[in-house]
Design a protein around this motif. Structure first.
Motif, PDB file in Angstrom:
ATOM      1  N   GLU A  42       0.835  -1.198   0.000  1.00 20.46           N
ATOM      2  CA  GLU A  42       0.000   0.000   0.000  1.00 20.46           C
ATOM      3  C   GLU A  42       0.873   1.251   0.000  1.00 20.46           C
ATOM      4  O   GLU A  42       1.914   1.296   0.657  1.00 20.46           O
ATOM      5  N   VAL A  43       0.426   2.262  -0.759  1.00 25.81           N
ATOM      6  CA  VAL A  43       1.097   3.560  -0.751  1.00 25.81           C
ATOM      7  C   VAL A  43       0.215   4.543   0.008  1.00 25.81           C
ATOM      8  O   VAL A  43      -0.932   4.775  -0.376  1.00 25.81           O
ATOM      9  N   VAL A  44       0.754   5.091   1.083  1.00 26.74           N
ATOM     10  CA  VAL A  44       0.040   6.080   1.882  1.00 26.74           C
ATOM     11  C   VAL A  44       0.723   7.425   1.695  1.00 26.74           C
ATOM     12  O   VAL A  44       1.929   7.559   1.938  1.00 26.74           O
ATOM     13  N   ALA A  45      -0.022   8.406   1.217  1.00 20.13           N
ATOM     14  CA  ALA A  45       0.515   9.753   1.039  1.00 20.13           C
ATOM     15  C   ALA A  45       0.251  10.573   2.289  1.00 20.13           C
ATOM     16  O   ALA A  45      -0.858  10.564   2.822  1.00 20.13           O
ATOM     17  N   LEU A  46       1.284  11.252   2.753  1.00 19.83           N
ATOM     18  CA  LEU A  46       1.189  12.123   3.918  1.00 19.83           C
ATOM     19  C   LEU A  46       1.272  13.552   3.409  1.00 19.83           C
ATOM     20  O   LEU A  46       2.303  13.970   2.886  1.00 19.83           O
ATOM     21  N   VAL A  47       0.170  14.294   3.510  1.00 20.69           N
ATOM     22  CA  VAL A  47       0.131  15.643   2.957  1.00 20.69           C
ATOM     23  C   VAL A  47      -0.276  16.649   4.030  1.00 20.69           C
ATOM     24  O   VAL A  47      -0.864  16.298   5.044  1.00 20.69           O
ATOM     25  N   GLY A  48       0.059  17.897   3.771  1.00 21.05           N
ATOM     26  CA  GLY A  48      -0.265  18.969   4.705  1.00 21.05           C
ATOM     27  C   GLY A  48       0.561  20.190   4.369  1.00 21.05           C
ATOM     28  O   GLY A  48       1.557  20.109   3.637  1.00 21.05           O
ATOM     29  N   ASP A  49       0.155  21.325   4.914  1.00 24.67           N
ATOM     30  CA  ASP A  49       0.860  22.568   4.668  1.00 24.67           C
ATOM     31  C   ASP A  49       2.191  22.573   5.418  1.00 24.67           C
ATOM     32  O   ASP A  49       2.466  21.684   6.237  1.00 24.67           O
ATOM     33  N   ASN A  50       3.038  23.562   5.152  1.00 24.22           N
ATOM     34  CA  ASN A  50       4.278  23.703   5.914  1.00 24.22           C
ATOM     35  C   ASN A  50       3.950  23.857   7.391  1.00 24.22           C
ATOM     36  O   ASN A  50       3.059  24.615   7.768  1.00 24.22           O
ATOM     37  N   GLY A  51       4.675  23.118   8.229  1.00 21.43           N
ATOM     38  CA  GLY A  51       4.428  23.172   9.661  1.00 21.43           C
ATOM     39  C   GLY A  51       3.341  22.225  10.130  1.00 21.43           C
ATOM     40  O   GLY A  51       2.955  22.259  11.302  1.00 21.43           O
ATOM     41  N   ALA A  52       2.868  21.359   9.233  1.00 22.60           N
ATOM     42  CA  ALA A  52       1.801  20.429   9.603  1.00 22.60           C
ATOM     43  C   ALA A  52       2.298  19.270  10.459  1.00 22.60           C
ATOM     44  O   ALA A  52       1.510  18.590  11.104  1.00 22.60           O
ATOM     45  N   GLY A  53       3.607  19.024  10.437  1.00 23.37           N
ATOM     46  CA  GLY A  53       4.178  17.945  11.244  1.00 23.37           C
ATOM     47  C   GLY A  53       4.632  16.741  10.443  1.00 23.37           C
ATOM     48  O   GLY A  53       5.039  15.726  11.016  1.00 23.37           O
ATOM     49  N   LYS A  54       4.608  16.844   9.121  1.00 17.10           N
ATOM     50  CA  LYS A  54       4.968  15.703   8.274  1.00 17.10           C
ATOM     51  C   LYS A  54       6.420  15.260   8.502  1.00 17.10           C
ATOM     52  O   LYS A  54       6.688  14.078   8.718  1.00 17.10           O
ATOM     53  N   SER A  55       7.338  16.214   8.432  1.00 13.24           N
ATOM     54  CA  SER A  55       8.754  15.879   8.577  1.00 13.24           C
ATOM     55  C   SER A  55       9.058  15.351   9.973  1.00 13.24           C
ATOM     56  O   SER A  55       9.864  14.419  10.140  1.00 13.24           O
TER      57      SER A  55
END
Length: 273
Positions: A42-55
């Motif tokens: 499965e491919v799960v994309a993690l998206v969000g604006d800058n500062g969303a906590g992705k990194s």
């Protein structure tokens, strides 16, 4: 206590489950009660604006940061990712945006850097054969495994970085902006590579700001906003729903912005919205 899981999960089986993961840096809360699940194939994309906590979340999974609270379950076991080495040993590989490739070395040397076969007397032939085998399995377009990284395109470099992560037989690969600054042809090459990785039964987590790329390969789209979960979507979800979840705006406001951008209009009660 972490324990290495050797058996490859079957397709559709949950590999990774995060429950109530929070991360604080002093008084700053970077992540709050994050929930995430990734299955084999499965491919799960993690998206969000800058500062969303992705990194920050990716670094928690890579063993760079330790969560302040919450649990990480890997193949049914509660684990502690207290170092990057532990994450790799467990089966979580990360390809960061800078790729960490040595431009003066060739493809083979980069693939095996730090994991050379017979380090006291390098088995160059065995490494070259293994490199070609892996790249052919991924249908990679690399002219020669003896080509220096400096002479490769951006897409080819991304391919080498992903192939390197596969040498340790991981169960999950995390890709941080894999198509950033790539042209159309190179982007297509990397997206095809991601699909090949999924076909091998691995779980893939991809961070990207390009929604077209996300829709092309993702099975699920997880939105983070201000360090919290803010919705799970499918590739078929509307742009309005996704943008609203990412920005926190209402769907009507997003729809009006998109209409203004495209020059379209829609009516409510006989009057322009």
């Amino acid at each position: 206590m972490s324990r290495v899981v050797k058996d490859m999960p079957e397709k559709g089986q949950t590999i990774l489950r995060l429950s109530n993961i929070s991360k604080h840096f002093g008084a700053v809360s970077a992540l709050t009660d994050i929930e995430l699940e990734v299955k084999a194939g499965e491919v799960v994309a993690l998206v969000g604006d800058n500062g969303a906590g992705k990194s920050t979340l990716i670094k928690v999974l890579a063993g760079v940061h330790q969560p302040s609270s919450g649990t990480i379950e890997f193949c049914g076991q509660n684990v502690t990712l207290d170092s990057p080495g532990k994450a790799l040993e467990l089966g979580i590989a990360t390809v960061f945006q800078d790729l960490a490739l040595c431009e003066n070395l060739d493809v083979v040397a980069n693939l095996f850097l730090g994991h050379e076969l017979s380090p006291w007397g390098l088995d160059e032939v065995a490494m070259e054969v293994r490199a070609w085998t892996l790249l052919r399995e991924l249908a990679a377009r690399i002219p020669s495994v003896r080509e220096p990284i400096a002479s490769l395109s951006g897409g080819q470099r991304q391919t080498v970085a992903i192939a390197r992560s596969l040498l340790l037989d991981p169960k999950i690969i995390m890709l941080d902006e894999p198509t950033a600054a790539l042209g159309v042809a190179q982007t297509a090459e990397v997206l095809n590579l991601i699909e090949r990785v999924r076909e091998r039964g691995l779980g893939v987590i991809i961070i990207s700001h390009n929604m077209e790329d996300v829709r092309a390969v993702a099975d699920r789209i997880v939105v983070l906003r201000l360090g919290r979960n803010n919705g799970v979507f499918t590739p078929d979800s509307s742009n309005q729903d996704l943008v609203a979840a990412i920005t926190g705006a209402t769907e009507n406001a997003v729809s009006r912005r998109l209409d203004r951008k495209t020059g379209a209009t829609h009516e409510t009660s006989g009057r322009p919205a």
